[in-house]
Design an enzyme around this catalytic site. Structure first.
Site, PDB file in Angstrom:
ATOM      1  N   ARG A  58       0.825  -1.222   0.000  1.00 12.42           N
ATOM      2  CA  ARG A  58       0.000   0.000   0.000  1.00 12.42           C
ATOM      3  C   ARG A  58       0.854   1.266   0.000  1.00 12.42           C
ATOM      4  O   ARG A  58       0.436   2.322  -0.465  1.00 12.42           O
ATOM      5  CB  ARG A  58      -0.980   0.010   1.182  1.00 12.42           C
ATOM      6  CG  ARG A  58      -1.848   1.287   1.221  1.00 12.42           C
ATOM      7  CD  ARG A  58      -2.991   1.214   2.212  1.00 12.42           C
ATOM      8  NE  ARG A  58      -2.580   0.772   3.523  1.00 12.42           N
ATOM      9  CZ  ARG A  58      -1.964   1.549   4.423  1.00 12.42           C
ATOM     10  NH1 ARG A  58      -1.698   2.797   4.148  1.00 12.42           N
ATOM     11  NH2 ARG A  58      -1.619   1.056   5.602  1.00 12.42           N
ATOM     12  N   TYR A 110     -13.185  16.858 -17.214  1.00 10.64           N
ATOM     13  CA  TYR A 110     -13.969  15.653 -16.984  1.00 10.64           C
ATOM     14  C   TYR A 110     -15.000  15.916 -15.873  1.00 10.64           C
ATOM     15  O   TYR A 110     -14.693  16.582 -14.879  1.00 10.64           O
ATOM     16  CB  TYR A 110     -13.009  14.517 -16.607  1.00 10.64           C
ATOM     17  CG  TYR A 110     -13.692  13.296 -16.089  1.00 10.64           C
ATOM     18  CD1 TYR A 110     -14.602  12.604 -16.871  1.00 10.64           C
ATOM     19  CD2 TYR A 110     -13.441  12.834 -14.805  1.00 10.64           C
ATOM     20  CE1 TYR A 110     -15.247  11.483 -16.386  1.00 10.64           C
ATOM     21  CE2 TYR A 110     -14.085  11.704 -14.312  1.00 10.64           C
ATOM     22  CZ  TYR A 110     -14.982  11.039 -15.113  1.00 10.64           C
ATOM     23  OH  TYR A 110     -15.630   9.939 -14.628  1.00 10.64           O
ATOM     24  N   ASP A 182      -4.009  17.663 -16.823  1.00  9.45           N
ATOM     25  CA  ASP A 182      -4.554  16.338 -17.091  1.00  9.45           C
ATOM     26  C   ASP A 182      -4.284  16.040 -18.564  1.00  9.45           C
ATOM     27  O   ASP A 182      -4.886  16.637 -19.452  1.00  9.45           O
ATOM     28  CB  ASP A 182      -6.068  16.336 -16.784  1.00  9.45           C
ATOM     29  CG  ASP A 182      -6.696  14.964 -17.010  1.00  9.45           C
ATOM     30  OD1 ASP A 182      -6.139  14.164 -17.785  1.00  9.45           O
ATOM     31  OD2 ASP A 182      -7.767  14.704 -16.423  1.00  9.45           O
ATOM     32  N   LYS A 207      -7.501   5.005 -19.651  1.00 10.63           N
ATOM     33  CA  LYS A 207      -7.777   5.323 -21.061  1.00 10.63           C
ATOM     34  C   LYS A 207      -6.643   4.791 -21.948  1.00 10.63           C
ATOM     35  O   LYS A 207      -6.435   3.594 -21.993  1.00 10.63           O
ATOM     36  CB  LYS A 207      -7.975   6.833 -21.203  1.00 10.63           C
ATOM     37  CG  LYS A 207      -8.886   7.441 -20.136  1.00 10.63           C
ATOM     38  CD  LYS A 207     -10.274   6.829 -20.122  1.00 10.63           C
ATOM     39  CE  LYS A 207     -11.085   7.426 -18.981  1.00 10.63           C
ATOM     40  NZ  LYS A 207     -12.346   6.731 -18.782  1.00 10.63           N
TER      41      LYS A 207
HETATM   42  N1  PLP Z   1      -9.476  12.687 -16.578  1.00 11.61           N
HETATM   43  C1  PLP Z   1     -10.113  12.534 -17.738  1.00 11.61           C
HETATM   44  C2  PLP Z   1      -9.814  13.456 -18.873  1.00 11.61           C
HETATM   45  C3  PLP Z   1     -11.077  11.538 -17.891  1.00 11.61           C
HETATM   46  O1  PLP Z   1     -11.724  11.397 -19.054  1.00 11.61           O
HETATM   47  C4  PLP Z   1     -11.360  10.681 -16.790  1.00 11.61           C
HETATM   48  C5  PLP Z   1     -12.382   9.613 -16.886  1.00 11.61           C
HETATM   49  O2  PLP Z   1     -13.081   9.504 -17.850  1.00 11.61           O
HETATM   50  C6  PLP Z   1     -10.667  10.882 -15.593  1.00 11.61           C
HETATM   51  C7  PLP Z   1      -9.720  11.881 -15.520  1.00 11.61           C
HETATM   52  C8  PLP Z   1     -10.915   9.993 -14.406  1.00 11.61           C
HETATM   53  O3  PLP Z   1     -10.296   8.767 -14.629  1.00 11.61           O
HETATM   54  P1  PLP Z   1     -10.726   7.365 -13.924  1.00 11.61           P
HETATM   55  O4  PLP Z   1     -12.022   6.949 -14.516  1.00 11.61           O
HETATM   56  O5  PLP Z   1      -9.564   6.467 -14.240  1.00 11.61           O
HETATM   57  O6  PLP Z   1     -10.820   7.646 -12.463  1.00 11.61           O
END
Ligand code: PLP
Length: 392
Positions: A58, A110, A182, A207
Site C-alpha cells: 500500500r 472531466y 490532465d 484510457k
Molecule cells: N481525466 C479525464 C480526462 C477523464 O476522461 C477521466 C475519466 O473519464 C478521468 C480523468 C478519471 O479517470 P478514472 O475513470 O480512471 O478515475
C-alpha cells in the site's frame, strides 16, 4: 562521445527500475502485500531511507509498482511518478496536496473532476474557481489573489479545444503558482506538458495508457519534491495501484507508442471524412488544418490524438438515431481503448450539468464524441457513413 538519446518507443520498452534476478525480460508480478527482512537493522535501513527496498504494497514499496512508475516517469519525461488505483484517485491526492491555497480550473474538464472541485473540495476548506476558456483573461487577476494551483486539460473534453501550456505556465509561475495538467486525452506520445513548462502532469491510465478497456488506474508525474507531499495522501487514503493492475498496465505501456500512432492516423481519417459530409455541421479535431486550434496544436503536440467530436446538422433525435445505428463503433462512455466508441455528451459525461451551463460551455445536444480505436480505417469510415445515412 555522448550517447545518442533513444527514441520514445525504445526508451519506453526498456525503461524499468528493477531487473528480475531470474532474468525475466520484464519485472514479474509481485502480488505480495509485505516483504521479509533478515534483521531489524535491515528493516530500519529501508524504513528510514538508508537503503532501497520493498516494505509494504500500500505504500507503493513493491517491485511491480516501482517498475511501472519508472516506465511512467520515462514516458512523461519526469523525475518520478506515482501510480494510483484510478485517475480520480490521482487527481484527488494531487488536489489535496497542492490545492490548499486554492485551485483554478481552466476550461472544460472531466465531469468527475468538476464535481470534486465544485462540490467536494470546498467542503474541506479548499477554495476552487472555474474559468471558461472565454474568461482566460481573468486568470492574471485571480492568480494575483494568491491562488496556488492552475489545473487544466488540453485538449479539453468534449470540444477538443487547446490551452497554451507555455503561456499559462509563464503566467502562473510569475505569480508563484504551480501548473498541473490532465494529459489523459493527448497521452505523453502526443504531448509532454512538463517539457512545455507545466510542473505536474496526471493521467487517467484507464484510457490510452491501459488502452484495452480492461483496467482502472491513474498516474501523477513531477519532480520528486512535488510528489513528496502527494505520497502520504495516496498511502493513507489507500489509493495505491494494486500490483496485479500495475503488471497489466506495464504490459500495455510497451505498445503505447505504436497504438497512439494508429489512433492518431485513424482519427485524422475519421475527422477528414466527417468534415466533408453534408449531414455534419461542425467537426472539432485539432489536426484539421482549418481548426482554430491547429497552429497551437502543431506547436505543442506531436500528434493530434484519437478523439474526434462533431455536431450533426439536425436535431438531438438525429444525433441519437446516428449513435443507435452504428455497428463498428459502440455506445459506451469511455475512451482510449482498442475498440471505437461513440457517445453524446448530453446523455453521458455532461448529462448532470444544467442545460444553461452546457450552453455556456458550447456543448450542444447534437454533439457526438468519438473515441477512434484501432480497427481498419475504411471500416470506421464506412460505419459512420452508413449511420449518418440511416439517421437522416
Ligand atoms: N481525466 C479525464 C480526462 C477523464 O476522461 C477521466 C475519466 O473519464 C478521468 C480523468 C478519471 O479517470 P478514472 O475513470 O480512471 O478515475
Amino acid at each position: 562521445m555522448t550517447e545518442k538519446p533513444k527514441g520514445m518507443a525504445t526508451a519506453n520498452i526498456h525503461a524499468e527500475a528493477v531487473r528480475d534476478v531470474l532474468g525475466s525480460p520484464h519485472v514479474p508480478l509481485y502480488d505480495t502485500t509485505t516483504f521479509k527482512f533478515d534483521s531489524t537493522q535491515d528493516l530500519l535501513d529501508v524504513v528510514e531511507g538508508r537503503a532501497d527496498g520493498f516494505l509494504y504494497t500500500r505504500y507503493g514499496m513493491n517491485p511491480t509498482i516501482r517498475s511501472l512508475e519508472a516506465k511512467l516517469a520515462n514516458l512523461d519525461g519526469a523525475e518520478s511518478s506515482l501510480a494510483f488505483s484510478s485517475g480520480m484517485a490521482a487527481l484527488s491526492s494531487l488536489f489535496l496536496a497542492h490545492g490548499r491555497q486554492g485551485i483554478v480550473c481552466l476550461g472544460d474538464a472531466y465531469g468527475g473532476t468538476l464535481e470534486l472541485l465544485s462540490s467536494q473540495l470546498p467542503g474541506l476548506g479548499i477554495q476552487t474557481h472555474q474559468l471558461l476558456l472565454a474568461e482566460i483573461d481573468k486568470l492574471d487577476a485571480l492568480l494575483a489573489t494568491g491562488v496556488g494551483l492552475v489545473f487544466f486539460e488540453t485538449p479539453t473534453n468534449p470540444r477538443l479545444e487547446l490551452i497554451d501550456i507555455r503561456r499559462v505556465a509563464a503566467l502562473a509561475h510569475a505569480h508563484g503558482a504551480l501548473v498541473a495538467i490532465d494529459n489523459t486525452f493527448a497521452t505523453p506520445v502526443n504531448q509532454r506538458p512538463l517539457a512545455l513548462g507545466a510542473d505536474i502532469v496526471m493521467q487517467s491510465a484507464t484510457k490510452y495508457l491501459g488502452g484495452h478497456s480492461d483496467l482502472t488506474a491513474g498516474v501523477v508525474s513531477a519532480d520528486k519534491n512535488l510528489l513528496h507531499p502527494i505520497q502520504p495522501w495516496r498511502k493513507n487514503l489507500g489509493q495505491t495501484i494494486a500490483p496485479e493492475i500495475a503488471h497489466k498496465l506495464s504490459r500495455s505501456l510497451s505498445t503505447l507508442v505504436i497504438r497512439v500512432e494508429k489512433h492518431n492516423a485513424n482519427a485524422m481519417a475519421v475527422a477528414t471524412f466527417l468534415h466533408g459530409h453534408k449531414a455534419v455541421k461542425r467537426v472539432y479535431y485539432p489536426g484539421l488544418a482549418d481548426s482554430p486550434d491547429h497552429a497551437l496544436a502543431s506547436a505543442q503536440m506531436s500528434g493530434f490524438g484519437g478523439m474526434v467530436t462533431f455536431e450533426v446538422n439536425g436535431s438531438v433525435q438525429h444525433a441519437t438515431r446516428f449513435i443507435d445505428s452504428l455497428q463498428v463503433f459502440s455506445l459506451a462512455p469511455s475512451l482510449g481503448g482498442v475498440e471505437s466508441l461513440a457517445t453524446q455528451p448530453v446523455t453521458t459525461s455532461h448529462h448532470d450539468m444544467a442545460a444553461d451551463e452546457r450552453t455556456a460551455r458550447g456543448i450542444s445536444d447534437t454533439m457526438i464524441r468519438l473515441s477512434v480505436g484501432l480497427e481498419d480505417e475504411s471500416d470506421l469510415v464506412d460505419d459512420l457513413d452508413q449511420a449518418l445515412a440511416r439517421a437522416f
